[in-house]
Write a protein that holds these residues in place. Structure first.
Motif, PDB file in Angstrom:
ATOM      1  N   HIS A 143       1.585  12.866  14.786  1.00 50.20           N
ATOM      2  CA  HIS A 143       1.062  12.314  13.530  1.00 50.20           C
ATOM      3  C   HIS A 143       2.123  12.341  12.433  1.00 50.20           C
ATOM      4  O   HIS A 143       2.335  11.339  11.735  1.00 50.20           O
ATOM      5  CB  HIS A 143      -0.166  13.124  13.104  1.00 50.20           C
ATOM      6  CG  HIS A 143      -0.725  12.732  11.773  1.00 50.20           C
ATOM      7  ND1 HIS A 143      -1.604  11.680  11.614  1.00 50.20           N
ATOM      8  CD2 HIS A 143      -0.527  13.259  10.523  1.00 50.20           C
ATOM      9  CE1 HIS A 143      -1.926  11.566  10.334  1.00 50.20           C
ATOM     10  NE2 HIS A 143      -1.294  12.509   9.654  1.00 50.20           N
ATOM     11  N   MET A 144       2.798  13.464  12.291  1.00 46.95           N
ATOM     12  CA  MET A 144       3.770  13.604  11.217  1.00 46.95           C
ATOM     13  C   MET A 144       5.016  12.753  11.477  1.00 46.95           C
ATOM     14  O   MET A 144       5.585  12.168  10.540  1.00 46.95           O
ATOM     15  CB  MET A 144       4.157  15.071  11.047  1.00 46.95           C
ATOM     16  CG  MET A 144       3.017  15.969  10.566  1.00 46.95           C
ATOM     17  SD  MET A 144       2.282  15.449   8.989  1.00 46.95           S
ATOM     18  CE  MET A 144       3.696  15.554   7.893  1.00 46.95           C
ATOM     19  N   ARG A 145       5.447  12.665  12.730  1.00 49.63           N
ATOM     20  CA  ARG A 145       6.615  11.826  13.037  1.00 49.63           C
ATOM     21  C   ARG A 145       6.303  10.355  12.775  1.00 49.63           C
ATOM     22  O   ARG A 145       7.155   9.610  12.267  1.00 49.63           O
ATOM     23  CB  ARG A 145       7.041  12.042  14.486  1.00 49.63           C
ATOM     24  CG  ARG A 145       7.722  13.391  14.714  1.00 49.63           C
ATOM     25  CD  ARG A 145       7.836  13.742  16.172  1.00 49.63           C
ATOM     26  NE  ARG A 145       8.418  15.075  16.356  1.00 49.63           N
ATOM     27  CZ  ARG A 145       8.228  15.834  17.431  1.00 49.63           C
ATOM     28  NH1 ARG A 145       7.474  15.385  18.434  1.00 49.63           N
ATOM     29  NH2 ARG A 145       8.777  17.033  17.511  1.00 49.63           N
ATOM     30  N   ALA A 146       5.085   9.942  13.108  1.00 46.43           N
ATOM     31  CA  ALA A 146       4.688   8.560  12.827  1.00 46.43           C
ATOM     32  C   ALA A 146       4.625   8.314  11.325  1.00 46.43           C
ATOM     33  O   ALA A 146       5.010   7.237  10.838  1.00 46.43           O
ATOM     34  CB  ALA A 146       3.334   8.269  13.475  1.00 46.43           C
ATOM     35  N   ALA A 147       4.151   9.310  10.577  1.00 44.81           N
ATOM     36  CA  ALA A 147       4.068   9.171   9.122  1.00 44.81           C
ATOM     37  C   ALA A 147       5.453   9.047   8.502  1.00 44.81           C
ATOM     38  O   ALA A 147       5.681   8.223   7.606  1.00 44.81           O
ATOM     39  CB  ALA A 147       3.329  10.369   8.528  1.00 44.81           C
ATOM     40  N   VAL A 148       6.395   9.865   8.976  1.00 51.10           N
ATOM     41  CA  VAL A 148       7.762   9.803   8.452  1.00 51.10           C
ATOM     42  C   VAL A 148       8.400   8.461   8.781  1.00 51.10           C
ATOM     43  O   VAL A 148       9.063   7.840   7.935  1.00 51.10           O
ATOM     44  CB  VAL A 148       8.608  10.963   9.010  1.00 51.10           C
ATOM     45  CG1 VAL A 148      10.094  10.741   8.724  1.00 51.10           C
ATOM     46  CG2 VAL A 148       8.156  12.281   8.399  1.00 51.10           C
ATOM     47  N   LYS A 149       8.199   7.987  10.006  1.00 48.70           N
ATOM     48  CA  LYS A 149       8.755   6.683  10.389  1.00 48.70           C
ATOM     49  C   LYS A 149       8.192   5.579   9.501  1.00 48.70           C
ATOM     50  O   LYS A 149       8.931   4.708   9.017  1.00 48.70           O
ATOM     51  CB  LYS A 149       8.450   6.379  11.851  1.00 48.70           C
ATOM     52  CG  LYS A 149       9.052   5.058  12.339  1.00 48.70           C
ATOM     53  CD  LYS A 149       8.741   4.801  13.803  1.00 48.70           C
ATOM     54  CE  LYS A 149       9.438   3.539  14.292  1.00 48.70           C
ATOM     55  NZ  LYS A 149       9.096   2.343  13.481  1.00 48.70           N
ATOM     56  N   ALA A 150       6.872   5.608   9.267  1.00 42.07           N
ATOM     57  CA  ALA A 150       6.253   4.592   8.421  1.00 42.07           C
ATOM     58  C   ALA A 150       6.797   4.664   6.998  1.00 42.07           C
ATOM     59  O   ALA A 150       7.061   3.635   6.363  1.00 42.07           O
ATOM     60  CB  ALA A 150       4.737   4.771   8.426  1.00 42.07           C
ATOM     61  N   GLN A 196      12.775   1.354   3.359  1.00 35.74           N
ATOM     62  CA  GLN A 196      13.845   0.406   3.652  1.00 35.74           C
ATOM     63  C   GLN A 196      13.418  -1.022   3.338  1.00 35.74           C
ATOM     64  O   GLN A 196      14.197  -1.810   2.775  1.00 35.74           O
ATOM     65  CB  GLN A 196      14.244   0.517   5.130  1.00 35.74           C
ATOM     66  CG  GLN A 196      15.363  -0.429   5.553  1.00 35.74           C
ATOM     67  CD  GLN A 196      16.647  -0.201   4.773  1.00 35.74           C
ATOM     68  OE1 GLN A 196      16.965   0.932   4.405  1.00 35.74           O
ATOM     69  NE2 GLN A 196      17.391  -1.275   4.512  1.00 35.74           N
ATOM     70  N   ALA A 197      12.170  -1.348   3.683  1.00 37.84           N
ATOM     71  CA  ALA A 197      11.667  -2.695   3.397  1.00 37.84           C
ATOM     72  C   ALA A 197      11.647  -2.962   1.896  1.00 37.84           C
ATOM     73  O   ALA A 197      11.960  -4.073   1.441  1.00 37.84           O
ATOM     74  CB  ALA A 197      10.268  -2.861   3.986  1.00 37.84           C
ATOM     75  N   GLU A 198      11.304  -1.945   1.125  1.00 43.36           N
ATOM     76  CA  GLU A 198      11.275  -2.097  -0.327  1.00 43.36           C
ATOM     77  C   GLU A 198      12.674  -2.394  -0.865  1.00 43.36           C
ATOM     78  O   GLU A 198      12.849  -3.232  -1.765  1.00 43.36           O
ATOM     79  CB  GLU A 198      10.711  -0.833  -0.971  1.00 43.36           C
ATOM     80  CG  GLU A 198      10.548  -0.940  -2.480  1.00 43.36           C
ATOM     81  CD  GLU A 198      10.024   0.349  -3.092  1.00 43.36           C
ATOM     82  OE1 GLU A 198       9.332   0.265  -4.110  1.00 43.36           O
ATOM     83  OE2 GLU A 198      10.322   1.426  -2.545  1.00 43.36           O
ATOM     84  N   LYS A 199      13.676  -1.719  -0.299  1.00 39.69           N
ATOM     85  CA  LYS A 199      15.053  -1.968  -0.725  1.00 39.69           C
ATOM     86  C   LYS A 199      15.471  -3.398  -0.407  1.00 39.69           C
ATOM     87  O   LYS A 199      16.132  -4.064  -1.209  1.00 39.69           O
ATOM     88  CB  LYS A 199      15.994  -0.980  -0.038  1.00 39.69           C
ATOM     89  CG  LYS A 199      15.833   0.459  -0.491  1.00 39.69           C
ATOM     90  CD  LYS A 199      16.768   1.382   0.285  1.00 39.69           C
ATOM     91  CE  LYS A 199      16.584   2.834  -0.129  1.00 39.69           C
ATOM     92  NZ  LYS A 199      17.456   3.745   0.669  1.00 39.69           N
ATOM     93  N   SER A 207       8.112  -2.761  -6.814  1.00 35.54           N
ATOM     94  CA  SER A 207       8.066  -1.348  -6.446  1.00 35.54           C
ATOM     95  C   SER A 207       6.695  -1.011  -5.892  1.00 35.54           C
ATOM     96  O   SER A 207       5.672  -1.379  -6.471  1.00 35.54           O
ATOM     97  CB  SER A 207       8.361  -0.459  -7.659  1.00 35.54           C
ATOM     98  OG  SER A 207       8.192   0.905  -7.315  1.00 35.54           O
ATOM     99  N   ALA A 208       6.678  -0.333  -4.747  1.00 36.69           N
ATOM    100  CA  ALA A 208       5.413   0.081  -4.136  1.00 36.69           C
ATOM    101  C   ALA A 208       4.965   1.442  -4.641  1.00 36.69           C
ATOM    102  O   ALA A 208       3.901   1.918  -4.281  1.00 36.69           O
ATOM    103  CB  ALA A 208       5.561   0.130  -2.619  1.00 36.69           C
ATOM    104  N   ARG A 209       5.813   2.067  -5.468  1.00 33.62           N
ATOM    105  CA  ARG A 209       5.504   3.382  -6.029  1.00 33.62           C
ATOM    106  C   ARG A 209       5.145   4.390  -4.934  1.00 33.62           C
ATOM    107  O   ARG A 209       4.082   5.002  -4.943  1.00 33.62           O
ATOM    108  CB  ARG A 209       4.367   3.285  -7.049  1.00 33.62           C
ATOM    109  CG  ARG A 209       4.707   2.413  -8.250  1.00 33.62           C
ATOM    110  CD  ARG A 209       3.621   2.466  -9.305  1.00 33.62           C
ATOM    111  NE  ARG A 209       3.937   1.609 -10.435  1.00 33.62           N
ATOM    112  CZ  ARG A 209       4.704   1.964 -11.458  1.00 33.62           C
ATOM    113  NH1 ARG A 209       5.236   3.174 -11.472  1.00 33.62           N
ATOM    114  NH2 ARG A 209       4.943   1.134 -12.452  1.00 33.62           N
ATOM    115  N   LEU A 210       6.023   4.517  -3.971  1.00 32.02           N
ATOM    116  CA  LEU A 210       5.828   5.510  -2.920  1.00 32.02           C
ATOM    117  C   LEU A 210       5.834   6.914  -3.520  1.00 32.02           C
ATOM    118  O   LEU A 210       6.575   7.190  -4.467  1.00 32.02           O
ATOM    119  CB  LEU A 210       6.945   5.412  -1.884  1.00 32.02           C
ATOM    120  CG  LEU A 210       6.857   4.275  -0.857  1.00 32.02           C
ATOM    121  CD1 LEU A 210       8.162   4.193  -0.083  1.00 32.02           C
ATOM    122  CD2 LEU A 210       5.695   4.496   0.085  1.00 32.02           C
ATOM    123  N   PRO A 211       5.029   7.823  -2.969  1.00 32.17           N
ATOM    124  CA  PRO A 211       5.090   9.204  -3.459  1.00 32.17           C
ATOM    125  C   PRO A 211       6.416   9.840  -3.076  1.00 32.17           C
ATOM    126  O   PRO A 211       7.123   9.351  -2.182  1.00 32.17           O
ATOM    127  CB  PRO A 211       3.921   9.877  -2.732  1.00 32.17           C
ATOM    128  CG  PRO A 211       3.721   9.066  -1.492  1.00 32.17           C
ATOM    129  CD  PRO A 211       4.049   7.656  -1.882  1.00 32.17           C
TER     130      PRO A 211
END
Length: 292
Positions: free
Chosen positions: A21-28, A34-37, A47-51
């Motif tokens: 679960h956590m590895r999938a979350a980090v990948k996402a 990267q997509a935002e950049k 800006s998606a305002r990621l936490p």
């Protein structure tokens, strides 16, 4: 109802589940970052305002744990309906390891350690055995704690007593074939506050627990109908006329007065409810006797 897995099986299952679960979350998270950049090259001000990364890891972990706790809650909450929350699992509300001194997320936030590398160190240090033991400890007391909370909220709502041994409260009053208790209400600009209808919506859950334990029927539905009537009463309409009856077809109904509701029961239902309250509550009644 099926039993939960053994502790050994839970250890292996939770280790695999949380890691995946956590590895999938980090990948996402990193893919989105990267997509935002890439998008920002073509569109300014996007800006998606990621936490923050440490916050994102905490949110992903709590989301996983919340799902785990639902299964434990349904297994152990019995008649209470009480659900375990992440904050009940003291010491395991975040995936970040506890450190004395510097914040353990500092190196990741400053870019000295990659997010996925930091996650692997968290998973390596995570105390899965301690988590399972803590959940088991909280789950085994869940039903009794839930019934106690429901009983105490009902005692308070019906003005039968309070948390303190101060003589507060009044005995139920019998008038003919009806027994009633008093629930104080407060008006704001000649309208009912939103807190009032929300409180009766919440009390429906408490009375559901009481119904299951005491064999009652129609108490929770009465709460819902009272809540709906109070919610739908518009400010322009003003308060209900005195002695208006709400939820009149239910085993729990309410008669409206200027500063209170008379909550009405049959004598038989009141006796059943009082037995539930004395058995499971911890508040003091009007007669200052500690609830058993």
């Amino acid at each position: 109802m099926t039993d939960l897995l053994s502790d050994a099986d839970l250890y292996n299952t939770y280790t695999k589940e949380l890691s995946a679960h956590m590895r999938a979350a980090v990948k996402a998270y990193l893919d989105f970052e990267q997509a935002e950049k890439e998008v920002s090259v073509f569109f300014s001000g996007v800006s998606a305002r990621l936490p923050r990364r440490d916050t994102a890891l905490t949110e992903a972990y709590r989301h996983w744990l919340k799902g785990i706790l639902r299964g434990w809650s349904f297994q152990y909450n019995g008649a209470s309906g009480k659900m375990l929350s992440v904050d009940d699992i003291d010491g395991f509300t975040t995936i970040h390891p506890e450190r004395e001194g510097r914040d353990p997320t500092y190196d990741m936030r400053c870019g000295h350690v990659l997010m996925d590398e930091y996650l692997e160190s968290c998973l390596k240090e995570f105390d899965f055995e301690g988590l399972i033991n803590k959940i088991e400890q909280e789950a085994k007391g869940l039903e009794s704690a839930g019934l106690e909370e429901s009983a105490n909220r009902i005692i308070s709502a019906l003005s039968l007593g309070s948390q303190f041994d101060n003589g507060y409260g009044a005995a139920p009053t019998k008038q003919g074939k009806i027994v009633f208790c008093r629930h104080s209400i407060y008006m704001s600009f000649d309208s009912y506050s939103s807190d009032l209808w929300r409180k009766w919506a919440e009390l429906a859950g408490d009375f559901e627990s009481a119904e299951r334990e005491a064999g009652g029927h129609g108490w929770a539905e009465g709460c819902r109908q009272i809540s709906t009537a109070l919610r739908d009463r518009k400010m322009m309409d003003g308060p209900f006329e005195s002695r208006t009856l709400l939820a009149g077809d239910c085993a729990l109904s309410a008669q409206v007065f200027k500063d209170h509701l008379k909550i009405r029961f049959s004598p038989e239902d009141m006796a059943s409810l009082m037995a539930f309250l004395r058995l499971h509550g911890t508040y003091y009644f009007w007669d200052s006797k500690v609830v058993a």
